[in-house]
Write an enzyme that holds these catalytic residues in place. Structure first.
Site, PDB file in Angstrom:
ATOM      1  CD  GLU A   1      -8.938   4.288  -2.047  1.00 13.46           C
ATOM      2  OE1 GLU A   1      -9.851   3.815  -1.376  1.00 13.46           O
ATOM      3  OE2 GLU A   1      -8.028   4.992  -1.555  1.00 13.46           O
TER       4      GLU A   1
ATOM      5  CG  ASP B   1      -4.834   5.565   0.790  1.00 17.65           C
ATOM      6  OD1 ASP B   1      -5.746   4.737   0.925  1.00 17.65           O
ATOM      7  OD2 ASP B   1      -4.786   6.636   1.442  1.00 17.65           O
TER       8      ASP B   1
ATOM      9  CG  HIS C   1      -9.260  -1.728   3.987  1.00 21.59           C
ATOM     10  ND1 HIS C   1      -9.039  -1.729   2.620  1.00 21.59           N
ATOM     11  CD2 HIS C   1      -8.863  -0.507   4.413  1.00 21.59           C
ATOM     12  CE1 HIS C   1      -8.517  -0.574   2.261  1.00 21.59           C
ATOM     13  NE2 HIS C   1      -8.392   0.181   3.318  1.00 21.59           N
ATOM     14  CG  ASP C   2     -11.580   1.671   3.014  1.00 22.74           C
ATOM     15  OD1 ASP C   2     -11.206   1.663   4.195  1.00 22.74           O
ATOM     16  OD2 ASP C   2     -10.886   2.107   2.074  1.00 22.74           O
TER      17      ASP C   2
ATOM     18  CG  ASP D   1      -2.314   0.337   0.954  1.00 21.12           C
ATOM     19  OD1 ASP D   1      -2.536   1.411   0.371  1.00 21.12           O
ATOM     20  OD2 ASP D   1      -3.212  -0.461   1.294  1.00 21.12           O
TER      21      ASP D   1
HETATM   22  C1  NOJ Z   1      -8.456   4.932   1.658  1.00 21.36           C
HETATM   23  C2  NOJ Z   1      -8.149   3.751   2.531  1.00 21.36           C
HETATM   24  O1  NOJ Z   1      -8.546   2.585   1.889  1.00 21.36           O
HETATM   25  C3  NOJ Z   1      -8.846   4.000   3.843  1.00 21.36           C
HETATM   26  O2  NOJ Z   1      -8.833   2.868   4.671  1.00 21.36           O
HETATM   27  C4  NOJ Z   1      -8.210   5.194   4.498  1.00 21.36           C
HETATM   28  O3  NOJ Z   1      -8.931   5.513   5.654  1.00 21.36           O
HETATM   29  C5  NOJ Z   1      -8.216   6.411   3.572  1.00 21.36           C
HETATM   30  N1  NOJ Z   1      -7.845   6.095   2.227  1.00 21.36           N
HETATM   31  C6  NOJ Z   1      -7.241   7.447   4.068  1.00 21.36           C
HETATM   32  O4  NOJ Z   1      -5.931   6.979   3.899  1.00 21.36           O
END
Ligand code: NOJ
Length: 569
Positions: free
Chosen positions: A270, A216, A341-342, A103
């Protein structure tokens, strides 16, 4: 598409398995997963048949956002292990022909990163590594400032996790920008020194032999010069100034050119607020391999965003998925995901985690593996893990969810946690972060200590041991899908064509590659659904399905609840 036109790449043919280390496997009894715990499970991943591991952040971090607030990019947080064990993990994966992507979190650092600590002191060259600005005179009636000296925040931008994107720093006597938590200050990418630091760091990891990065929120790195106010009526105030901002494309090109472009690696950006047409600018020829977008994550939310929960609108899902499949058909590539995970657990969100848990988990897997793109499987998805109960605010661990509960209880809309609870149980990121369920034993075999977040109470029924012992399990179905996908190029490279566009419950499509074709039908409902699918002249054969074969032909198939069928011809 013909066999000859195929533009092959290892990452297109791969299946990615995402590991959230904190919740995967704990070996030292501190209740937090660790790298030795992942090493211990490398054979498990090999048996499942996945090709690439994406590791969520394991760098040194105060963990305000579980590792997405990095204090040192070139270190391993002691709670996870050390560089030596990380190297062992890489070697163990490589030994089994698996790859590792890390990541990359470079929109922001932790406020405990040395750069920030020095920047706060105005030490050169760190002085403007971040976005610092003076407060503005308080507007009448405003309560956003922190006192006279501070003034009001420099502009009206909001943060993803808090109301304002600015926090006043007493020491420096200025506000700093943070699009996420206040412990995640945004790096100033306008400063060429910052960019150099990032490229050096990326090269350092690439030279260690990693196989790529998941980047990210990478399209937030450019902000409009002068940081002007945003449109207060926009969904998120200020987003026109920081989502795919003015210099984003040039920063991305420079980054690719200086770093990942010189290696045979997989790059997954992302990106928030990006549609399929815009995506074409960032992926494909000389750009990133693929990107994580959010359009399909909005098909069960209203205009109020993430916490505005609605039923799944399958027609909207078809529209979004079809658009991405078509726009990236010739240049670019899709990242296929339903969970990470989000996000809450897909089987609870798009399927039925009660009576049809098994069927719907398999149906969603079929859907994921039969679209064009690279499937991403989030830990636990392969056994059909579900959302969890969060009985009290004390069970919540995620900063985003905790902030939301605070705001909700401060508002007039909710009187008690019981009223907010259904939203938390349906959407909180913690749903994905409960420990991986390995066994039906204590703490699901995740830890011998006290887990940092509670274990889902369904561990007795839903766990890896049970799934592996049962030929009909979701786990065995994933294995089978992975095998099928490897056997036939049409799974990976075949063209996509939507069928039954107006059917409100069945998502059906055809994939074709020269004279090989697949017909896919997925019932997203708990009712039987009759479908009339085209029947090829030469007949069809069953490729895979989540119910015993019915013998019906596509033309008069009646799909059982959450049934998925794939025919080949
Ligand atoms: C995206 C990540 O997947 C998430 O878990 C994180 O809280 C935010 N970006 C900030 O880094």
């Amino acid at each position: 598409m013909t066999e000859e036109d195929i533009d092959r790449a290892w990452w297109k043919e791969a299946v990615v398995y995402q590991i959230y280390p904190r919740s995967f496997n704990d070996t030292d009894g501190d209740g937090i997963g660790d790298l030795p715990g992942i090493v211990e499970k490398v054979d498990y991943l090999d048996e499942l048949g996945v090709d690439v591991v994406w590791l969520n952040p394991v760098y040194e971090s105060p963990d305000a956002d579980n590792g997405y607030d990095i204090a040192d990019y070139r270190s391993i947080d002691p709670q996870y292990g050390d560089m030596e064990v990380w190297e062992t993990l890489l070697a163990e994966l490589h030994d089994r022909d698996m790859r590792l992507i890390m990541d990359l979190v470079v929109n922001h650092t932790s406020d405990e990163h040395e750069w920030f600590l020095r920047s706060r002191e105005r030490e050169e060259p760190y002085d403007d590594y971040y976005y610092w600005a003076d407060g503005v005179p308080p507007s009448s009636g405003s309560d956003a400032g922190t006192g006279d000296a501070a003034g009001d925040p420099p502009n009206n931008w909001s943060s993803f996790f808090e109301e304002t994107a600015w926090t006043y720093d007493e020491e420096r006597g200025q506000y700093y920008l943070h699009l996420f938590d206040r412990k995640q200050p945004d790096l100033n990418w306008r400063n060429p020194d910052v960019r150099e630091e990032v490229y050096d760091m990326m090269t350092w990891w690439l030279e260690k032999g990693i196989d790529g990065f998941r980047m990210d929120v990478i399209n937030l790195i450019s902000k409009t010069e002068g940081l002007p106010d945003g449109d207060p009526d926009a969904g998120m105030t200020g987003d026109e100034h920081f989502v795919s901002g003015p210099e984003f494309q040039s920063y991305l090109d420079e980054m690719v050119d200086r770093t990942v472009g010189n290696y045979d690696v997989m790059t997954v950006g992302e990106m928030v607020g990006v549609d399929a047409e815009e995506a074409r600018e960032y992926v494909g020829e000389s750009g990133l391999s693929m990107l994580i977008h959010f359009e399909h994550m909005g098909v069960d939310t209203g205009d109020g965003g993430k916490w505005d929960v609605t039923d799944l609108d399958l027609l909207e899902l078809k529209e979004v998925v079809t658009d991405w499949q078509e726009q990236l058909a010739d240049d670019g590539w899709n990242c296929l995901y339903l969970s990470n995970h989000d996000q809450p657990r897909a089987v609870s969100r798009f399927g039925d985690d009660g009576d049809y848990r098994r069927e719907s988990a398999k149906m969603l897997a079929t859907f994921l593996f039969t679209l064009q793109g690279t499937p991403f499987v989030f830990q636990g998805q392969e056994i059909g893990m579900t959302n969890a109960a969060f009985e009290s605010p004390d069970d919540i661990r995620d900063v985003e969810a905790a902030n939301f509960v605070d705001r909700a209880l401060d508002s007039d809309e909710f009187d008690s946690y019981e009223e907010v609870r259904p939203l938390i149980e349906s959407r909180s990121r913690d749903n994905a972060r409960t420990p991986m369920q390995w066994t039906d034993g204590e703490n699901a075999g995740f830890t011998e200590g006290e887990p940092w977040i509670h274990v889902n109470e369904n561990r007795d029924e839903v766990n890896v041991d049970a799934a592996r012992a049962d030929d009909e399990s979701v786990w065995h179905y994933y294995r089978e899908l992975i095998d099928r996908r490897e056997e036939r190029d049409v799974f990976v490279y075949g063209d996509y064509e939507l069928l039954l566009p107006d059917h409100p419950d069945v998502f059906a499509y055809r994939r074709t590659l020269e004279d090989d074709a697949l017909l896919v039908a997925c019932n997203f409902s708990g009712e039987e659904q009759a479908v009339g699918l085209p029947e090829p002249a030469g007949g069809v054969e069953r490729v895979i399905g989540n119910y015993p074969e019915s013998g019906e032909l596509p033309g008069d198939a009646v799909l059982r609840p959450y049934e998925a069928r794939v025919w080949g011809y």
